[in-house]
Design a protein around this motif. Structure first.
Motif, mmCIF file in Angstrom:
data_model
loop_
_atom_site.group_PDB
_atom_site.id
_atom_site.type_symbol
_atom_site.label_atom_id
_atom_site.label_comp_id
_atom_site.label_asym_id
_atom_site.label_seq_id
_atom_site.Cartn_x
_atom_site.Cartn_y
_atom_site.Cartn_z
ATOM 1 N N UNK A 15 50.962 30.997 35.054
ATOM 2 C CA UNK A 15 49.842 31.761 34.351
ATOM 3 C C UNK A 15 49.444 32.952 35.331
ATOM 4 N N UNK A 16 49.444 32.772 36.393
ATOM 5 C CA UNK A 16 49.250 33.876 37.461
ATOM 6 C C UNK A 16 50.196 34.864 37.435
ATOM 7 N N UNK A 17 51.354 34.252 37.664
ATOM 8 C CA UNK A 17 52.586 35.251 37.615
ATOM 9 C C UNK A 17 52.768 35.998 36.341
ATOM 10 N N UNK A 18 52.648 35.322 35.135
ATOM 11 C CA UNK A 18 52.726 36.180 33.781
ATOM 12 C C UNK A 18 51.517 37.177 33.900
ATOM 13 N N UNK A 19 50.327 37.071 34.202
ATOM 14 C CA UNK A 19 49.219 37.769 34.398
ATOM 15 C C UNK A 19 49.503 38.957 35.333
ATOM 16 N N UNK A 35 42.165 28.912 42.756
ATOM 17 C CA UNK A 35 43.617 28.859 42.889
ATOM 18 C C UNK A 35 44.309 29.811 42.001
ATOM 19 N N UNK A 36 43.486 30.797 41.327
ATOM 20 C CA UNK A 36 43.954 31.822 40.251
ATOM 21 C C UNK A 36 43.906 33.212 41.047
ATOM 22 N N UNK A 37 43.267 33.191 42.314
ATOM 23 C CA UNK A 37 43.073 34.529 43.015
ATOM 24 C C UNK A 37 44.355 34.795 43.780
ATOM 25 N N UNK A 38 44.760 36.099 43.807
ATOM 26 C CA UNK A 38 45.875 36.742 44.848
ATOM 27 C C UNK A 38 45.551 38.023 45.363
ATOM 28 N N UNK A 39 45.691 38.289 46.455
ATOM 29 C CA UNK A 39 45.142 39.456 47.154
ATOM 30 C C UNK A 39 46.287 40.457 46.783
ATOM 31 N N UNK A 40 45.756 41.949 47.002
ATOM 32 C CA UNK A 40 46.851 42.760 46.822
ATOM 33 C C UNK A 40 47.867 43.019 47.535
ATOM 34 N N UNK A 41 47.579 42.364 48.944
ATOM 35 C CA UNK A 41 48.733 42.323 49.885
ATOM 36 C C UNK A 41 49.846 41.355 49.379
ATOM 37 N N UNK A 42 49.448 40.118 49.007
ATOM 38 C CA UNK A 42 50.651 39.157 48.309
ATOM 39 C C UNK A 42 51.184 39.807 47.236
#
Length: 209
Positions: free
Chosen positions: A12-16, A43-50
């Motif tokens: 879900x996160x990857x597609x977003x 669990x659905x939060x990803x930093x810009x650095x990642x």
């Protein structure tokens, strides 16, 4: 160490993230959109650095090949601009040329095909002894060669020619190394063995394997 699952492995996160990057959102904007779309879901939060790491560093998410746009960022850059304000040293590691790990064949990554090697130079106490270690990525077969007192680029190159040159052509497809100056003569090695050499990004020796 136990392998940790990455947040970008969540479908879900990857597609977003991919959808927003295709719409020319910046990684900072994508990270902000995730916080808005999935309020209270850590669990659905990803930093810009990642996200930057997944775009620029092979093996850290490999997002770039999944995008429908050729240039992932609005700036149009294919490589990341160093954040340091210090001037770039002219000639630093210029001998690497175009042999960057980003140009390494995709078949190396999944370890499905034999003949791709990871190399390292292990130096003993006081620099009085050294070993060359080569690990075949698919089978994990290891070759070790002891060097005499010297471990300069000529000595290392000659030793690698002896080690790799004795193998069948099907087992000498590529060699991945860190950015040590002992590989300054990598072009000479490649010509002698018909085995391509690829170098990790700066300060990223873990990219070998």
């Amino acid at each position: 160490a136990r392998p940790r699952s990455r947040k970008l492995d969540d479908p879900v996160v990857r597609a977003f993230v991919i959808a927003r990057l295709n719409e020319k959102f910046s990684p900072e904007q994508v990270s902000h959109e995730l916080r808005t779309a999935f309020v209270g879901r850590d669990d659905k939060q990803v930093s810009h650095e990642t996200i930057y790491q997944a775009l620029y560093v092979r093996g850290k998410g490999a997002l770039r090949h999944e995008l429908s746009v050729e240039k992932a960022l609005r700036s149009g850059r294919r490589t990341r601009r160093p954040q340091s304000k210090l001037p770039t040293r002219r000639g630093a590691r210029s001998w690497i040329g175009d042999a960057h790990i980003s140009t390494r064949p995709h078949e190396v990554q999944d370890r499905a095909v034999p003949g791709h090697w990871e190399g390292d130079l292990v130096i003993g106490r006081g620099g009085r002894s050294a070993l060359i270690t080569l690990v075949e990525r698919q089978t994990r077969f290891v070759m070790i060669h002891r060097l005499p007192g010297q471990h300069d680029s000529t000595t290392v190159s000659d030793a690698l020619v002896t080690m790799i040159g004795a193998l069948p052509m099907s087992l000498r497809k590529s060699l991945t190394w860190d950015r040590g100056s002992e590989m300054r003569h990598h072009a000479r090695f490649s010509i002698a063995t018909d085995c391509g050499v690829y170098f990790c990004d700066p300060h990223s020796p873990w990219q070998r394997g």
